[in-house]
Design an enzyme around this catalytic site. Structure first.
Site, mmCIF file in Angstrom:
data_model
loop_
_atom_site.group_PDB
_atom_site.id
_atom_site.type_symbol
_atom_site.label_atom_id
_atom_site.label_comp_id
_atom_site.label_asym_id
_atom_site.label_seq_id
_atom_site.Cartn_x
_atom_site.Cartn_y
_atom_site.Cartn_z
ATOM 1 N N HIS A 129 45.116 47.420 21.912
ATOM 2 C CA HIS A 129 45.798 46.923 23.111
ATOM 3 C C HIS A 129 46.425 48.039 23.948
ATOM 4 C CE1 HIS A 129 45.283 43.178 20.894
ATOM 5 N NE2 HIS A 129 45.474 42.547 22.023
ATOM 6 N N GLU A 179 32.522 39.888 27.356
ATOM 7 C CA GLU A 179 32.735 40.869 28.421
ATOM 8 C C GLU A 179 31.430 41.345 29.054
ATOM 9 O OE1 GLU A 179 34.170 40.878 25.458
ATOM 10 O OE2 GLU A 179 36.272 40.468 25.931
HETATM 11 C C1 LIG Z 1 36.328 41.588 22.488
HETATM 12 C C2 LIG Z 1 37.626 40.931 22.756
HETATM 13 N N1 LIG Z 1 37.861 40.390 23.963
HETATM 14 C C3 LIG Z 1 39.051 39.834 24.249
HETATM 15 C C4 LIG Z 1 40.047 39.787 23.317
HETATM 16 C C5 LIG Z 1 41.414 39.194 23.673
HETATM 17 N N2 LIG Z 1 41.660 37.952 22.953
HETATM 18 C C6 LIG Z 1 42.349 37.931 21.803
HETATM 19 S S1 LIG Z 1 42.348 36.420 21.112
HETATM 20 C C7 LIG Z 1 41.444 35.751 22.360
HETATM 21 C C8 LIG Z 1 41.040 34.307 22.280
HETATM 22 C C9 LIG Z 1 40.237 34.054 21.042
HETATM 23 O O1 LIG Z 1 39.862 32.702 20.970
HETATM 24 P P1 LIG Z 1 39.134 32.130 19.696
HETATM 25 O O2 LIG Z 1 37.981 33.002 19.346
HETATM 26 O O3 LIG Z 1 38.858 30.709 19.935
HETATM 27 O O4 LIG Z 1 40.167 32.315 18.513
HETATM 28 P P2 LIG Z 1 41.602 31.644 18.377
HETATM 29 O O5 LIG Z 1 42.570 32.510 19.103
HETATM 30 O O6 LIG Z 1 41.519 30.284 18.948
HETATM 31 O O7 LIG Z 1 41.861 31.657 16.914
HETATM 32 C C10 LIG Z 1 41.167 36.718 23.309
HETATM 33 C C11 LIG Z 1 40.428 36.485 24.549
HETATM 34 C C12 LIG Z 1 39.755 40.340 22.059
HETATM 35 N N3 LIG Z 1 40.666 40.338 21.071
HETATM 36 N N4 LIG Z 1 38.565 40.900 21.807
#
Ligand SMILES: Cc1ncc(C[n+]2csc(CCOP(=O)(O)OP(=O)(O)O)c2C)c(N)n1
Ligand SMILES: Cc1ncc(C[n+]2csc(CCOP(=O)(O)OP(=O)(O)O)c2C)c(N)n1
Ligand SMILES: [Mg+2]
Ligand SMILES: [Mg+2]
Lengths: 346, 383, 346, 383
Positions: free
Chosen positions: C138, C69
C-alpha cells in the site's frame, strides 16, 4: 541433440550451447531444478536453449506450460515454496510483462516478507534486446524495470563462458535472478571447453575485458562486443580505452567500476535500453558520486533512443554502434577542448 | 444455433483433433447451494465434528470482534474481519490434514488461527510490525496475501511440486468474489486443471468487493459455473452452513488427494462487518440487507442443529462463550504489549546476503540511530 | 458531497478536494471523459477522490468495474480508440502492476504503432508513495517503471493548485499520463480558490518553489514538503537552498533544473522511491552531463533504501526526512572540506 | 457431492443474496461442433453467400502461400500463415457490418484483407517496415496484435464505448487456443458480460500454440464451455466449415447488435503450415496428423457442397483460381518494391509533440545521416 555437439576440449561454441549445457548440468546435479515455460519441452524453446532437456529429464522436469506468463511465474513461486528451484523461460523480453505483478509483489519480496523463511530460488530467463530483425515486442530491453525492483538479482552475460558460469550461479542462488540473455549473441562463438567451463566468480562481479588508460567504457550484455570493437577502433584515434563488463546489474560491482574510472578519469556507459530512465542513469550517477574528483569530464551515456523499439528496418539507427561510442569518447573533453569549452575553468 | 445432425451423402469427416475432452455434466454445480444443517442428512453427521465446528465458530466470532476493537485502540493498523463468514474460515482450516497447505487471502487470518497459528502472530501484518509474522512452513500456511488472487498460482505450484515429489499434500486456496475477476484466478485454475494438481479453490462469495456488489463483478450463474470451463468440478455451497462447507471441502480435498485433480467450491456468504474498520459500508448497502443475513447466521444455524439434536445445552454454550472470552482477553493483553522491532532488520532479508549498497545503507542508518540514541544501533556491529 | 465543501474564494482546500474538483470539471466540460476503476462509483474511491461523480454524471461516466486492473486499463485502451478520454483509477500503486503489460505494450505504444492514427488520451491515476501507515503493497513508489517506458508522461503534483491544474492538463492531453498522487499529501491543505484555480503551465514544466543560492534540492511529489522544511532548517546552518519541484518526470524539464544547478553549483535529488535504479539516477546523471563544469560537488541523492517498502512501524526509518536531506547538503563539499578530501586537487 | 433437498423442521432461510443469476442451460455449447456443409440444413443457405465464401477461401489460401514464399525471399521478416484456417478468417471478416470493428491477432492478416485492407499494408508489421501499416479507423480494424489476448479487452472497451454513445457497432475479436490461457482473456470476457458489451469472441482453436498441443493448454471439455462461467452463450463450430462458422458468427453478431450481450464462439480447426516460416513443425507433430486434417480442408468442403448443388462448375473454379493468382502476382510485385522509410519518423509518434530529449536525439540522428549521406537528413529541417 545440440548439447552433444559441444565436443571435448576447447572448441568454438555458441552462447546458446553454453546456456543449454548450463541448464543440463544444473538439472543433472540437482533434482530440484525444474525448467518451465512456453514451448520449452518438445520444441526445446523458440531459441532451442532447452533443447533435449525434456527428453533427458522428462516432462515433469522440463515442462511445456499453458500460455500464461503470470501463471508460469506464479506457479514457480509455489514450487519454490516447496523447495524446488524453478528456472522459468519467458519467450521474449516483452512477454515477461504479464508476469510483473508476480515478479514484483512476490518473487522479489517473499524472502523479505517472511524474514528469510521462504527464499525464492527462482531463475527467470529472459531472451532480451534487439538487433535480430524481430517484429514489434520481440526486441525490448527491460532491465531498468528489474533494476528498480529490490530483491531481484539482474544478470546479463556477454560471453560464452559467462553465459555458462552465470547461469549456473543464478540457478544455484537462493535469491531470484532475472537472467537476461542477449538474443543477438545467442549464436556468437568463443573457444570454450564444455567439460571444463571456466570458473566465473559468482554473481555481482564485473570484469575488465580490456585494460586501457584513456577512458572507461562501462557496459554489459549485447553492447559488450560493440564496446570491444570501439576500443579497437579507438586505438587509431590515439585513445586507449578500458572496457568494463558489468555482468550483473544487481548486485552492482561499484568497486571494479570505480577503480577503473578513478584510473582513467573518464567514462562512457553504453547500453541498448532506452537512455531516459534506463540503467545508464543509475550507473553514471553512481560513478559520479563515488569518483567525482577523479573525473575529467562528465560520465556520458550511449543508449537506445527514448522511443519504443523500432521496426526491424530502422533498428540499426536506434542501436548504439561503434560510431556513437567513439563520438561519445570524443566528447569527453580531451585536453584541447577543455580550456575552450570551460573558459572560466572551475 | 443448435447442432443439426443430418448426415448428407458426402458428410465431411469430423475434425480429427476434435473429441469432447471431458464430460461436462458432472463438472457443473447444482442450481442451489448445498445445505446440510436443518436437513435430514444432517442427522448422519458426526456430533464431535459439529461440536468442534461450533466451538471454532464461537471463538472465531469473538476473535473477529476483538481484532476490530483493537483497530479502534490503535493496536492494529487495519483489520478485515470475517464476521458472518466464520463458517468458511473454520471449515477451510478443518478440511485439511496436517501435511496440507492453506493459502489464505488477507481476510483469512481466522482460517490461519483455526489451523493452529498463534492469533497474535497471525495479526503481525495487520499490526504493521512486519510483513508476515510467521514461518509459513511451520503450520503450512502461506503468508496472508494482499494482492488479490496472486496466491492462487502459488497454491497450484506448491501442490504440483508436492505431487511431483510423491508427497501426500493438498493445497487449499481462498479467494473472494472480487478476486475471481483477476487474471491470476483464471491462470491458476487452468494450470491446476492441466496439471491435475491437488488443489481446492474456495471462492468465499460474500457479496461484495469492498463496495462493488456481485452484479458488477460477474454475470455468471455462479462462480462454481466457472469450473467446467477449466475441466474441473464446480460446487456451490451455503457458506453459512459450517457442516455443508466442511463436507464439500473435505470431499474436494479427498478427491484431490486421491489424484482426482482440482476442484472449485463457491461458498455463498455475507460480510456482516464493513470491508475493514476503515470502510464505511453504509455508503453502499442497507442495514436491512445486513439484517436478512443476520437471520441466517452461521453460529445460529449450527447452534440450532446442536440444540435440536440435544448435542449441546446452555452450559455447553456458555462454556464455549467463556473459552472465546478467554481467547479475546489473551489477545487483548498480548496485543497491548508493544512489539520490539529492530530497524536494522530492514536490510537483512532483501537478499540472502546484503549487497555492498545495502551494507552502506545499513551503516548510515546505524549511525543515525546511534546519534539519536535509538535501539538497533548497538546490535549492528555484530552482524 | 465533499466537492461542494470547497466554497468560493481562497479557502483552505486539500489536495483530495482539488483532485476531485478537477475530475468533476473535466467531466462537466467534456462528455468524452469517463472515470473507471475499482470502487470509484458508489463509494467514491477508497480515498474519496471520485466522490459524487457517479451521482452527478451517472454510472456510465463513472463506473465501478470488475476487480481486474489489466481489464480496466485494457478496456480503457478500447474506449480511447473509440474517442473517449478514460481516466482510470488504480486503487494503490502496487495494484497497478497487473496492468503493466497493457500499459507498456499498448497504452504507451499505440500512438507510435499507428503512426499517430490512434492516440491514447488515457489518464492513469495512481495513489502512490508511503508515510500513511499502510500495510504491505500500500506504499510503493513505482515511478521508475513508468519513467523507463517511452510514450508515457509521468506527473506528480505536490501542491493543491498543481493537483488541480496538472490533472486537468493530464486529462486534456492526447498522450497517456501516469498521474501519481502522493497519498500522504491527500489531506494537506493550501489556500486555494476552487472557482479560480491558478493556471498551471501544462505538463513538463518544473518550478522553483524556493529560490536560493547555496545548492539546489531537486524533488517532486511527497518529498517536496520535506525539501521545503529542510531548506528552512538549512538557513540556521548558513545554507540558502533552492528547491525545484519537477512536477513532471516525463517530460523532464532539463532547462529549469539545469539553470538552477548552474547557478548554485551543487545539487541533491530527493525522492521516496528506492535509490538504486530509481528516478534519481536519471536526474543526477542528466544534471551532471549538462552542468558538469558548474558543479562543485557530485550530485547527491537522498532516497528510500534499496529494500521493499517496510512495514508501517519501520517506515519512518526508510523515508527520506529533513535530517537526511541536510546531511546530504552537508556532504556537498563546502569550502573547508574540499581541500581536505581532495588533497591533490584536480 | 449432490445437493440433498430434504427440508427439516427448522430449515434455515436460504442465503438472501443468493439467486441463480442466469439460467446456465442455454449458455452451454452442444457436445459436437456445429456443421452445415454436407448436412441437409446447408440446402437452405444463400448460394451467393456460399460463392462469396468460396472465392475468399481460394484467394485466402493463395495469399497465405504467397506471403510464406515472400519470407523465403527475404521480403517479409516473418509470416504466421492461416493456411487451413481460412474458413475462420473469411467468416470472421464477412460476419461483420461496415461499421463494426475487427480485432485480429498476429495470425489474422487474412481476416483484415478480406475486410478490405490492402494486402500489402496488412503485411507492414510482418515486413518490418513499421509496427502497423494502416490507420485502424479506415476499415475499423485494430492493429494486428502480437501480445496474446491483449486485444480482447480493447475490443470490449471499444464496443462498450460505442454502446454508451448509442452507436450501432459490434466488435469481433479473434484469439488462439493458446491465447485463452492468458489472464487478459478472462478479464475481457468478464468485463464484456458484466457490461453486456456487444462483442463476439472467436477462439480459433487450431490445436497448437506453437508446439504446445491442446491437452497441455486446457483440460476443459471445450473452450466454448468457458462461456457459462461468464454468463454468456458459448458455441462450438467446425472451423473448417465456412458456412457454419459464418452462420454462428453472424448470429452472435446479430445477437450482440440487438443488445443481447457478448458471446464466445470456438471454431475447431487446424494449422496446416508451421507456426511461422521460422518454425519447424516436424519437431512436435506428425505428418499423418496433418494429412488427416488435409482431408477435412475448408476449400474442399465448400467446393464439394457447391459442386454437388450445381452452384459452381469447372470454369467457375478455374475463374476463382485465376483471380487468386492475380492477387498473388500483384502482391509479389508490390512486395518486391522496397519500402521507403524515413528514420527521422522514429521520433514523431512517441508523443503528440517531441519532448526536448527527443528533439536532441533527432538532431543527433539527423547529423549522423547527413554525415553518412543517407536519406532522412534533409527533410528534418522542415519539421
Ligand atoms: C490486485 C489488487 N487490486 C486491488 C486490491 C485492493 N483491494 C483490497 S480488498 C479488495 C476487494 C476484494 O474483494 P473480494 O475479493 O470479494 O474479497 P473480500 O474483501 O470480499 O473478502 C480490493 C479491491 C488488491 N488488494 N489487490
Ligand atoms: C503474451 C505473449 N506471450 C507469448 C507470446 C509468444 N507467442 C507468439 S504466438 C504464440 C503461440 C500462440 O498460440 P495460439 O494462441 O494458439 O495462436 P496460434 O499461433 O495457434 O494462432 C506464442 C507463445 C506472445 N506473442 N505474447
Ligand atoms: Mg467479497
Ligand atoms: Mg493455436
Amino acid at each position: 541433440m545440440m548439447t552433444t555437439a559441444v565436443r571435448a576440449g576447447r572448441q568454438p561454441a555458441t552462447m546458446a550451447q553454453a546456456l543449454r549445457r548450463a541448464l543440463r548440468d544444473a538439472m543433472a546435479d540437482d533434482p530440484s531444478v525444474h525448467v518451465l515455460g512456453e514451448d520449452v519441452g518438445t520444441l526445446g524453446g523458440v531459441f532451442r536453449i532447452t533443447d533435449g532437456l525434456a527428453k533427458e529429464f522428462g516432462d515433469d522436469r522440463c515442462t511445456d506450460t499453458p500460455l500464461a506468463e503470470a501463471g508460469i511465474l506464479g506457479t514457480a513461486v509455489g514450487m519454490a515454496m516447496y523447495g524446488l528451484r524453478p528456472v522459468v523461460e519467458m519467450q521474449f523480453d516483452a512477454f515477461a510483462y504479464p508476469a510483473f505483478e508476480q515478479l514484483i509483489s512476490h518473487v522479489s519480496r517473499m524472502r523479505n516478507r517472511t524474514r528469510g523463511a521462504v527464499p525464492m530460488p527462482v531463475t527467470v530467463r529472459v531472451p532480451y534486446g534487439g538487433g535480430i530483425g524481430g517484429v514489434e515486442h520481440h526486441s525490448d530491453s527491460s532491465e531498468a524495470y528489474y533494476m528498480a525492483t529490490p530483491g531481484l538479482h539482474v544478470v546479463a552475460p556477454a560471453t560464452v563462458a559467462d553465459a555458462y558460469g552465470l547461469l549456473r550461479a543464478a540457478i544455484a542462488s537462493d535469491d531470484p535472478v532475472v537472467f537476461l540473455e542477449p538474443k543477438r549473441l545467442y549464436w556468437s562463438k568463443d573457444q570454450w571447453d564444455a567439460d571444463r567451463p571456466e570458473q566465473v566468480p559468482g554473481i555481482g562481479r564485473a570484469v575488465v575485458r580490456r585494460p586501457g588508460s584513456s577512458a572507461t567504457l562501462v557496459t554489459y550484455g549485447p553492447s559488450l562486443p560493440v564496446c570491444m570493437e570501439a576500443a579497437e577502433a579507438a586505438v587509431a584515434e590515439g585513445w586507449d580505452l578500458e572496457v568494463v563488463d558489468l555482468r550483473s546489474l544487481v548486485p552492482f560491482d561499484e568497486e571494479t567500476v570505480c577503480a577503473s574510472v578513478r584510473r582513467t578519469g573518464r567514462a562512457v556507459v553504453v547500453h541498448e535500453s532506452t537512455g531516459f530512465g534506463g540503467p545508464g542513469g543509475e550507473i553514471a550517477a553512481r560513478i559520479t558520486e563515488r569518483c567525482f574528483h577523479y573525473l575529467e569530464a562528465p560520465v556520458l551515456r550511449v543508449a537506445g533512443f527514448d522511443i519504443p523499439y523500432p521496426p526491424p528496418m530502422l533498428e540499426r539507427h536506434h542501436l548504439p554502434g561503434v560510431d556513437r561510442v567513439l563520438d561519445a569518447v570524443a566528447r569527453l573533453q580531451w585536453e584541447s577542448e577543455w580550456t575552450e569549452t570551460n573558459p572560466g575553468g572551475r | 444455433m443448435t447442432v443439426l445432425e443430418q448426415p448428407g451423402s458426402y458428410r465431411p469427416t469430423p475434425p480429427p483433433a476434435w473429441r469432447p475432452r471431458t464430460d461436462p455434466a458432472p463438472l457443473l454445480p447444482d442450481a442451489e447451494p448445498y445445505r446440510l444443517l436443518g436437513t435430514e442428512a444432517a442427522a448422519g453427521l458426526d456430533p464431535g465434528l459439529l461440536r468442534r465446528l461450533y466451538g471454532h465458530l464461537v471463538r472465531g466470532r469473538r476473535y473477529n470482534g476483538q481484532a476490530t476493537a483493537l483497530t479502534r485502540q490503535g493496536r492494529l493498523a487495519v483489520y478485515p474481519a470475517s464476521t458472518g463468514q466464520e463458517a468458511c474460515e473454520v471449515a477451510a482450516a478443518l478440511a485439511l490434514e496436517e501435511q496440507d497447505w492453506l493459502f489464505p487471502s488477507y481476510r483469512d487470518t481466522l482460517a490461519a488461527v483455526v489451523r493452529g497459528l498463534d492469533p497474535v502472530r497471525a495479526l503481525t501484518l495487520l499490526r504493521g510490525d512486519w510483513h508476515s509474522g510467521y514461518d509459513p512452513h511451520e503450520h503450512r500456511i502461506a503468508p496472508l496475501c494482499t494482492p488479490l488472487a496472486t496466491q492462487l498460482p502459488h497454491a497450484v505450484g506448491l501442490a504440483h511440486a508436492a505431487r511431483l515429489k510423491g508427497d501426500d499434500v493438498v493445497a487449499l486456496a481462498m479467494v473472494g468474489d472480487g478476486g475471481t475477476s483477476e487474471g491470476d484466478f483464471h491462470e491458476a485454475l487452468n494450470f491446476a486443471a492441466v496439471w491435475q494438481a491437488p488443489v481446492v479453490f474456495l471462492v468465499v462469495n460474500n457479496g461484495f468487493a469492498i463496495s462493488v456488489p456481485l452484479a458488477k463483478q460477474t454475470a455468471a450463474p455462479s462462480f462454481a459455473h466457472k469450473a467446467v470451463g477449466y475441466g474441473m468440478p464446480g460446487r456451490l455451497v451455503d457458506g453459512n452452513d459450517a457442516a455443508a462447507v466442511h463436507q464439500v471441502l473435505s470431499e474436494a480435498v479427498r478427491h484431490a488427494r486421491a489424484g482426482g485433480g482440482p476442484a472449485l467450491v463457491e461458498a455463498v456468504t455475507y460480510r456482516i462487518d464493513a470491508h475493514t474498520n476503515a470502510d464505511d459500508a453504509t455508503r453502499y448497502r442497507t442495514d436491512a440487507e445486513v439484517e436478512t443475513w443476520r437471520a441466517h447466521d452461521p453460529i445460529d444455524l449450527l447452534e440450532g442443529e446442536l440444540t435440536r439434536r440435544g448435542l449441546i445445552d446452555d452450559d455447553g454454550i456458555r462454556a464455549e462463550r467463556e473459552a472465546a472470552e478467554r481467547l479475546a482477553a489473551d489477545l487483548r493483553e498480548r496485543m497491548h504489549q508493544d512489539p520490539v522491532l529492530d530497524p536494522m532488520e530492514l536490510f537483512d532479508h532483501v537478499y540472502a546476503e546484503r549487497t555492498a549498497q545495502l551494507r552502506d545503507q545499513a551503516e548510515m542508518l546505524r549511525a543515525e540511530l546511534a546519534a539519536a540514541g535509538e535501539p538497533g544501533a548497538e546490535q549492528e556491529g555484530a552482524r
